[in-house]
Design a protein around this motif. Sequence first.
Motif, PDB file in Angstrom:
ATOM      1  N   ALA A  45     -11.668  -1.199  -5.231  1.00 30.30           N
ATOM      2  CA  ALA A  45     -10.249  -1.425  -4.990  1.00 30.30           C
ATOM      3  C   ALA A  45      -9.586  -1.789  -6.314  1.00 30.30           C
ATOM      4  N   PHE A  46      -8.291  -1.528  -6.410  1.00 28.04           N
ATOM      5  CA  PHE A  46      -7.517  -1.947  -7.574  1.00 28.04           C
ATOM      6  C   PHE A  46      -7.037  -3.376  -7.337  1.00 28.04           C
ATOM      7  N   VAL A  47      -7.216  -4.248  -8.315  1.00 31.54           N
ATOM      8  CA  VAL A  47      -6.822  -5.639  -8.165  1.00 31.54           C
ATOM      9  C   VAL A  47      -6.150  -6.139  -9.443  1.00 31.54           C
ATOM     10  N   MET A  48      -5.373  -7.192  -9.278  1.00 31.84           N
ATOM     11  CA  MET A  48      -4.832  -7.925 -10.419  1.00 31.84           C
ATOM     12  C   MET A  48      -4.950  -9.411 -10.117  1.00 31.84           C
ATOM     13  N   ASN A  89       1.263 -10.393  -3.790  1.00 32.99           N
ATOM     14  CA  ASN A  89       1.903 -11.703  -3.718  1.00 32.99           C
ATOM     15  C   ASN A  89       3.285 -11.582  -4.357  1.00 32.99           C
ATOM     16  N   PRO A  90       4.347 -11.742  -3.592  1.00 34.41           N
ATOM     17  CA  PRO A  90       5.686 -11.578  -4.165  1.00 34.41           C
ATOM     18  C   PRO A  90       6.069 -12.776  -5.034  1.00 34.41           C
ATOM     19  N   HIS A  91       6.383 -12.500  -6.289  1.00 33.52           N
ATOM     20  CA  HIS A  91       6.855 -13.588  -7.152  1.00 33.52           C
ATOM     21  C   HIS A  91       7.835 -13.078  -8.197  1.00 33.52           C
ATOM     22  N   GLY A  92       8.589 -12.031  -7.830  1.00 35.72           N
ATOM     23  CA  GLY A  92       9.713 -11.598  -8.652  1.00 35.72           C
ATOM     24  C   GLY A  92       9.369 -10.806  -9.893  1.00 35.72           C
ATOM     25  N   THR A  93       8.159 -10.241  -9.972  1.00 32.98           N
ATOM     26  CA  THR A  93       7.795  -9.499 -11.179  1.00 32.98           C
ATOM     27  C   THR A  93       7.643  -8.003 -10.944  1.00 32.98           C
TER      28      THR A  93
END
Length: 352
Positions: A45-48, A89-93
Amino acid sequence: MTTLEGYIQHKLFSEIELIDPFFDSLKIDYPEFENWFARKVKEKAFVMSNPQGKLEAFLYLKIENGPIEDVTPAILVSRVLKIGTMKINPHGTRLGERFIKKTLDVAISEGVEGIYVTVFSKHEALVTLFKKYGFSQRSTKSSVSGTELVLWKSLNDVQKNTLLDYPRISQRGKRKHILSIYPDFHTRLFPDSILNNEHFDVLEDVSHTNSIHKVFISAAPVSGLRPGDIIVIYRTSDNLAPARYRSVATSICVVEEVKSKQNFSNAASFIDYCDKYSVYTAKELHGIYVERKRHYVIKMVYNIALRKKLTRGRLMDELGIEASRWTFFELTDNQFDSILQAGDAHESLVID
């Protein structure tokens, strides 16, 4: 030392910690999620991850042979890409945009007919994001977890819209240009077009890196540039060797808007427009607005990273492209086609 945090990695499921709180919402939405995850131990899977090593994004993609019959109505296709799981995870980026681009890159590379994803309607922000880039509701899917929307994006149909057709570009009747960008700005704006000799630790989880949309501020005139025009991004030399060896064409973008300083009523409106998609801080943008008598703001869509980067030497010697100044100039249709061919761009990315 180069850090791996802050850019996309392709990891085995066995290397990913299922106990990470990141997965809690997926476990709630899908009671079978943990068993499913265990079965994928040898897949990737692709992850960050963030600097603390905790996941911020997860994307699992799977090639499927059709027809897709576990949805209503069935999707009558022969080969598609399924977004098996995608969570951000939404954090405006604008990290969601970056993972949609990754999905589309894989789909184009695999030559599939289209992409589909199942998602609960309660995830309104995610549904909206998919629809922005050409997905639409095609079917529904019912399971023990409930009924999900089935969103579909065709890679064969043409909608004649820059975002709905993304990442494909329509070149018929469109003007083409070369636009130069300094190496530092280039690396941060175009992460998928990074060169082999650049360092990954300069790539951060920030809006201008993640976003499909880019804002570039030019002090040089970009005479007549207009929405729909196509831009070949040209990374200037890093001064380690002559420009014919170190300056390279790397990417293809499509113009969304072009504004001059006069289009902004004050510094605040200029900062608000540029802040999310440019490499500059709010303080730097304020300085640009106040100190420069003239500047042009180009908002564009990042469509194609050329698989083969083209040095100025190749552009001149092999493709016959010459310019008195390589800052900004127009290309002929034949010159643009030769860049696509020499740069090994996927043929399916260009709509005639």
